[in-house]
Design a protein around this motif. Sequence first.
Motif, mmCIF file in Angstrom:
data_model
loop_
_atom_site.group_PDB
_atom_site.id
_atom_site.type_symbol
_atom_site.label_atom_id
_atom_site.label_comp_id
_atom_site.label_asym_id
_atom_site.label_seq_id
_atom_site.Cartn_x
_atom_site.Cartn_y
_atom_site.Cartn_z
ATOM 1 N N UNK A 195 0.838 -1.205 0.000
ATOM 2 C CA UNK A 195 0.000 0.000 0.000
ATOM 3 C C UNK A 195 0.868 1.248 0.000
ATOM 4 N N UNK A 196 1.871 1.266 0.863
ATOM 5 C CA UNK A 196 2.768 2.425 0.932
ATOM 6 C C UNK A 196 3.459 2.635 -0.407
ATOM 7 N N UNK A 197 3.932 1.529 -0.998
ATOM 8 C CA UNK A 197 4.673 1.630 -2.256
ATOM 9 C C UNK A 197 3.797 2.169 -3.385
ATOM 10 N N UNK A 198 2.589 1.661 -3.528
ATOM 11 C CA UNK A 198 1.765 1.997 -4.683
ATOM 12 C C UNK A 198 0.847 3.192 -4.455
ATOM 13 N N UNK A 199 0.556 3.494 -3.195
ATOM 14 C CA UNK A 199 -0.351 4.605 -2.903
ATOM 15 C C UNK A 199 0.375 5.871 -2.484
ATOM 16 N N UNK A 200 1.507 5.721 -1.790
ATOM 17 C CA UNK A 200 2.137 6.886 -1.184
ATOM 18 C C UNK A 200 3.432 7.346 -1.854
ATOM 19 N N UNK A 201 4.278 6.408 -2.283
ATOM 20 C CA UNK A 201 5.598 6.823 -2.749
ATOM 21 C C UNK A 201 5.544 7.701 -3.984
ATOM 22 N N UNK A 202 6.317 8.783 -3.933
ATOM 23 C CA UNK A 202 6.415 9.688 -5.069
ATOM 24 C C UNK A 202 7.214 8.997 -6.188
ATOM 25 N N UNK A 203 7.037 9.480 -7.367
ATOM 26 C CA UNK A 203 7.744 8.905 -8.521
ATOM 27 C C UNK A 203 9.252 8.975 -8.289
ATOM 28 N N UNK A 204 9.916 7.844 -8.521
ATOM 29 C CA UNK A 204 11.366 7.790 -8.364
ATOM 30 C C UNK A 204 11.808 7.344 -6.991
ATOM 31 N N UNK A 205 10.901 7.273 -6.030
ATOM 32 C CA UNK A 205 11.241 6.796 -4.679
ATOM 33 C C UNK A 205 10.948 5.308 -4.606
ATOM 34 N N UNK A 206 11.875 4.549 -4.079
ATOM 35 C CA UNK A 206 11.717 3.101 -4.015
ATOM 36 C C UNK A 206 11.633 2.620 -2.578
ATOM 37 N N UNK A 207 10.903 1.527 -2.396
ATOM 38 C CA UNK A 207 10.787 0.884 -1.091
ATOM 39 C C UNK A 207 11.952 -0.080 -0.940
ATOM 40 N N UNK A 208 12.779 0.118 0.060
ATOM 41 C CA UNK A 208 13.953 -0.733 0.235
ATOM 42 C C UNK A 208 13.594 -2.019 0.939
#
Length: 226
Positions: A213-226
Amino acid sequence: MSDGPFAGEPTDTREKIMHATFRALRKHGYAGLSIQRIADEADLSKSSFYHFYDGKDDLLLSFMEFMLGQFGAGFGTRFSDDPLTDLRLHLRLLVAGPADERVSEAVVESVPGGVPADAPIRQGGPLERGPFVEVRAQGVSEPRFRERFTEIDGAFRETLAGIVQRGIDQGRFRAVDTEQVAELLVTIAMGAVFRGETATVDRDVILAELDAYVEHRLLAEGVELE
Protein backbone atom coordinates in the motif's frame (compact mmCIF):
# COMPACT_ATOMS: atom_id res chain seq x y z
CA MET A 1 3.89 -16.98 33.33
CA SER A 2 5.58 -13.63 33.46
CA ASP A 3 3.98 -10.60 35.04
CA GLY A 4 2.97 -9.39 31.61
CA PRO A 5 4.83 -6.60 29.82
CA PHE A 6 5.94 -4.80 32.97
CA ALA A 7 9.54 -3.85 33.58
CA GLY A 8 10.47 -4.61 37.18
CA GLU A 9 8.40 -4.69 40.34
CA PRO A 10 5.63 -2.15 41.06
CA THR A 11 6.94 0.95 42.79
CA ASP A 12 3.78 1.96 44.67
CA THR A 13 0.28 0.76 45.55
CA ARG A 14 -1.34 2.14 42.40
CA GLU A 15 1.16 0.37 40.18
CA LYS A 16 0.72 -2.81 42.23
CA ILE A 17 -3.01 -2.59 41.52
CA MET A 18 -2.35 -2.15 37.79
CA HIS A 19 -0.18 -5.29 37.72
CA ALA A 20 -2.84 -7.18 39.65
CA THR A 21 -5.56 -6.00 37.26
CA PHE A 22 -3.55 -7.29 34.34
CA ARG A 23 -3.14 -10.72 35.96
CA ALA A 24 -6.82 -10.89 36.92
CA LEU A 25 -7.92 -9.99 33.39
CA ARG A 26 -5.57 -12.57 31.96
CA LYS A 27 -7.00 -15.26 34.25
CA HIS A 28 -10.69 -14.38 34.32
CA GLY A 29 -11.42 -12.05 31.40
CA TYR A 30 -13.63 -8.99 31.73
CA ALA A 31 -16.77 -11.02 32.45
CA GLY A 32 -15.15 -12.72 35.43
CA LEU A 33 -13.31 -9.67 36.72
CA SER A 34 -14.14 -8.29 40.14
CA ILE A 35 -12.57 -5.94 42.66
CA GLN A 36 -12.20 -8.93 45.00
CA ARG A 37 -10.24 -10.94 42.44
CA ILE A 38 -7.97 -7.99 41.73
CA ALA A 39 -7.50 -7.47 45.48
CA ASP A 40 -6.55 -11.13 45.85
CA GLU A 41 -3.96 -10.77 43.07
CA ALA A 42 -2.55 -7.62 44.67
CA ASP A 43 -2.62 -9.10 48.19
CA LEU A 44 -4.55 -6.04 49.35
CA SER A 45 -7.84 -5.61 51.14
CA LYS A 46 -10.88 -4.94 48.98
CA SER A 47 -11.63 -1.78 50.96
CA SER A 48 -8.20 -0.33 50.16
CA PHE A 49 -9.15 -0.13 46.48
CA TYR A 50 -11.80 2.46 47.24
CA HIS A 51 -9.14 4.85 48.50
CA PHE A 52 -7.98 5.05 44.88
CA TYR A 53 -10.97 4.19 42.66
CA ASP A 54 -14.74 4.69 42.76
CA GLY A 55 -15.46 1.26 41.32
CA LYS A 56 -14.60 -1.30 38.66
CA ASP A 57 -15.07 0.98 35.66
CA ASP A 58 -13.03 3.77 37.24
CA LEU A 59 -10.27 1.25 37.93
CA LEU A 60 -10.38 -0.09 34.37
CA LEU A 61 -10.19 3.38 32.85
CA SER A 62 -7.04 3.93 34.88
CA PHE A 63 -5.77 0.50 33.84
CA MET A 64 -6.41 1.37 30.22
CA GLU A 65 -4.18 4.44 30.52
CA PHE A 66 -1.51 2.36 32.23
CA MET A 67 -1.60 -0.32 29.55
CA LEU A 68 -1.48 2.29 26.82
CA GLY A 69 1.94 3.24 28.12
CA GLN A 70 2.98 -0.38 27.58
CA PHE A 71 1.00 -1.08 24.39
CA GLY A 72 2.08 2.19 22.77
CA ALA A 73 5.68 2.07 23.98
CA GLY A 74 7.70 4.15 21.55
CA PHE A 75 4.72 5.25 19.49
CA GLY A 76 4.85 8.93 18.65
CA THR A 77 8.66 8.97 18.72
CA ARG A 78 10.42 10.03 15.54
CA PHE A 79 12.45 6.94 14.72
CA SER A 80 14.04 8.39 11.61
CA ASP A 81 14.36 11.67 9.74
CA ASP A 82 13.32 9.71 6.65
CA PRO A 83 9.49 9.68 6.73
CA LEU A 84 9.33 6.41 4.77
CA THR A 85 11.46 4.58 7.34
CA ASP A 86 9.59 6.30 10.15
CA LEU A 87 6.17 5.28 8.79
CA ARG A 88 7.16 1.65 8.29
CA LEU A 89 8.58 1.37 11.82
CA HIS A 90 5.44 2.88 13.33
CA LEU A 91 3.24 0.45 11.41
CA ARG A 92 5.38 -2.47 12.53
CA LEU A 93 5.18 -1.33 16.12
CA LEU A 94 1.37 -1.19 15.87
CA VAL A 95 0.83 -4.45 13.98
CA ALA A 96 3.58 -6.71 15.32
CA GLY A 97 4.53 -4.88 18.50
CA PRO A 98 7.53 -5.46 20.75
CA ALA A 99 6.64 -9.18 20.83
CA ASP A 100 8.43 -9.41 17.48
CA GLU A 101 12.16 -9.23 18.15
CA ARG A 102 12.78 -7.82 14.67
CA VAL A 103 10.51 -4.87 15.48
CA SER A 104 12.05 -4.38 18.91
CA GLU A 105 15.57 -4.32 17.53
CA ALA A 106 14.63 -1.92 14.73
CA VAL A 107 12.91 0.47 17.14
CA VAL A 108 15.67 0.32 19.75
CA GLU A 109 18.30 1.01 17.12
CA SER A 110 16.37 3.88 15.57
CA VAL A 111 15.16 6.04 18.47
CA PRO A 112 17.28 9.21 18.65
CA GLY A 113 19.13 9.35 21.96
CA GLY A 114 18.46 5.69 22.63
CA VAL A 115 15.77 3.77 24.50
CA PRO A 116 15.99 3.59 28.33
CA ALA A 117 17.36 0.29 29.62
CA ASP A 118 14.18 -0.47 31.59
CA ALA A 119 11.72 0.33 28.78
CA PRO A 120 9.17 -2.47 28.11
CA ILE A 121 10.35 -2.83 24.52
CA ARG A 122 13.79 -3.93 25.77
CA GLN A 123 12.48 -6.73 27.97
CA GLY A 124 12.63 -9.43 25.31
CA GLY A 125 9.31 -11.00 26.32
CA PRO A 126 5.94 -10.88 24.63
CA LEU A 127 3.74 -7.84 25.05
CA GLU A 128 0.39 -9.39 25.86
CA ARG A 129 -2.33 -7.25 24.35
CA GLY A 130 -5.22 -9.47 25.42
CA PRO A 131 -6.12 -7.51 28.58
CA PHE A 132 -5.97 -4.27 26.60
CA VAL A 133 -8.34 -5.74 24.02
CA GLU A 134 -10.68 -6.98 26.78
CA VAL A 135 -10.99 -3.46 28.16
CA ARG A 136 -11.33 -1.85 24.75
CA ALA A 137 -14.26 -4.12 23.91
CA GLN A 138 -16.27 -2.41 26.64
CA GLY A 139 -16.54 0.60 24.35
CA VAL A 140 -19.38 -1.27 22.64
CA SER A 141 -21.72 -0.43 25.52
CA GLU A 142 -19.86 1.97 27.82
CA PRO A 143 -19.69 5.60 26.57
CA ARG A 144 -16.72 6.53 28.77
CA PHE A 145 -14.62 3.73 27.31
CA ARG A 146 -15.75 4.56 23.79
CA GLU A 147 -14.88 8.23 24.24
CA ARG A 148 -11.42 7.49 25.60
CA PHE A 149 -10.55 4.97 22.89
CA THR A 150 -11.74 7.45 20.28
CA GLU A 151 -9.18 9.86 21.70
CA ILE A 152 -6.47 7.18 21.70
CA ASP A 153 -7.16 6.27 18.07
CA GLY A 154 -7.07 9.98 17.27
CA ALA A 155 -3.58 10.24 18.77
CA PHE A 156 -2.38 7.30 16.67
CA ARG A 157 -4.00 8.84 13.59
CA GLU A 158 -2.40 12.23 14.28
CA THR A 159 1.06 10.65 14.55
CA LEU A 160 0.70 8.77 11.26
CA ALA A 161 -0.81 11.77 9.47
CA GLY A 162 2.13 13.88 10.63
CA ILE A 163 4.62 11.38 9.23
CA VAL A 164 2.81 11.25 5.89
CA GLN A 165 2.74 15.06 5.75
CA ARG A 166 6.50 15.15 6.35
CA GLY A 167 6.89 12.71 3.47
CA ILE A 168 4.85 14.98 1.21
CA ASP A 169 6.82 18.05 2.27
CA GLN A 170 10.12 16.28 1.57
CA GLY A 171 8.96 14.96 -1.79
CA ARG A 172 9.11 11.35 -0.61
CA PHE A 173 5.33 10.86 -0.77
CA ARG A 174 2.84 12.02 -3.37
CA ALA A 175 0.16 14.52 -2.42
CA VAL A 176 -2.60 12.61 -0.60
CA ASP A 177 -5.22 13.35 2.02
CA THR A 178 -3.12 12.64 5.11
CA GLU A 179 -6.10 12.21 7.43
CA GLN A 180 -7.76 9.65 5.17
CA VAL A 181 -4.53 7.68 4.77
CA ALA A 182 -3.93 7.72 8.52
CA GLU A 183 -7.52 6.64 9.21
CA LEU A 184 -7.08 3.59 6.99
CA LEU A 185 -3.70 2.67 8.49
CA VAL A 186 -4.97 2.91 12.07
CA THR A 187 -8.01 0.79 11.15
CA ILE A 188 -5.80 -1.93 9.63
CA ALA A 189 -3.42 -1.84 12.60
CA MET A 190 -6.17 -2.03 15.21
CA GLY A 191 -7.78 -4.86 13.27
CA ALA A 192 -4.48 -6.73 13.39
CA VAL A 193 -4.29 -6.20 17.16
CA PHE A 194 -7.79 -7.58 17.72
CA ARG A 195 -7.34 -10.52 15.38
CA GLY A 196 -3.96 -11.28 16.90
CA GLU A 197 -5.60 -11.77 20.29
CA THR A 198 -8.67 -13.68 19.10
CA ALA A 199 -7.40 -15.78 16.18
CA THR A 200 -4.24 -17.07 14.55
CA VAL A 201 -2.85 -14.30 12.35
CA ASP A 202 0.16 -14.09 10.04
CA ARG A 203 1.41 -10.60 10.83
CA ASP A 204 4.10 -10.84 8.15
CA VAL A 205 1.35 -11.04 5.51
CA ILE A 206 -0.34 -7.93 6.94
CA LEU A 207 2.94 -6.02 7.01
CA ALA A 208 3.77 -7.09 3.46
CA GLU A 209 0.43 -5.77 2.22
CA LEU A 210 0.92 -2.53 4.17
CA ASP A 211 4.28 -2.14 2.45
CA ALA A 212 2.54 -2.69 -0.90
CA TYR A 213 0.00 0.00 0.00
CA VAL A 214 2.77 2.42 0.93
CA GLU A 215 4.67 1.63 -2.26
CA HIS A 216 1.76 2.00 -4.68
CA ARG A 217 -0.35 4.61 -2.90
CA LEU A 218 2.14 6.89 -1.18
CA LEU A 219 5.60 6.82 -2.75
CA ALA A 220 6.42 9.69 -5.07
CA GLU A 221 7.74 8.91 -8.52
CA GLY A 222 11.37 7.79 -8.36
CA VAL A 223 11.24 6.80 -4.68
CA GLU A 224 11.72 3.10 -4.02
CA LEU A 225 10.79 0.88 -1.09
CA GLU A 226 13.95 -0.73 0.23
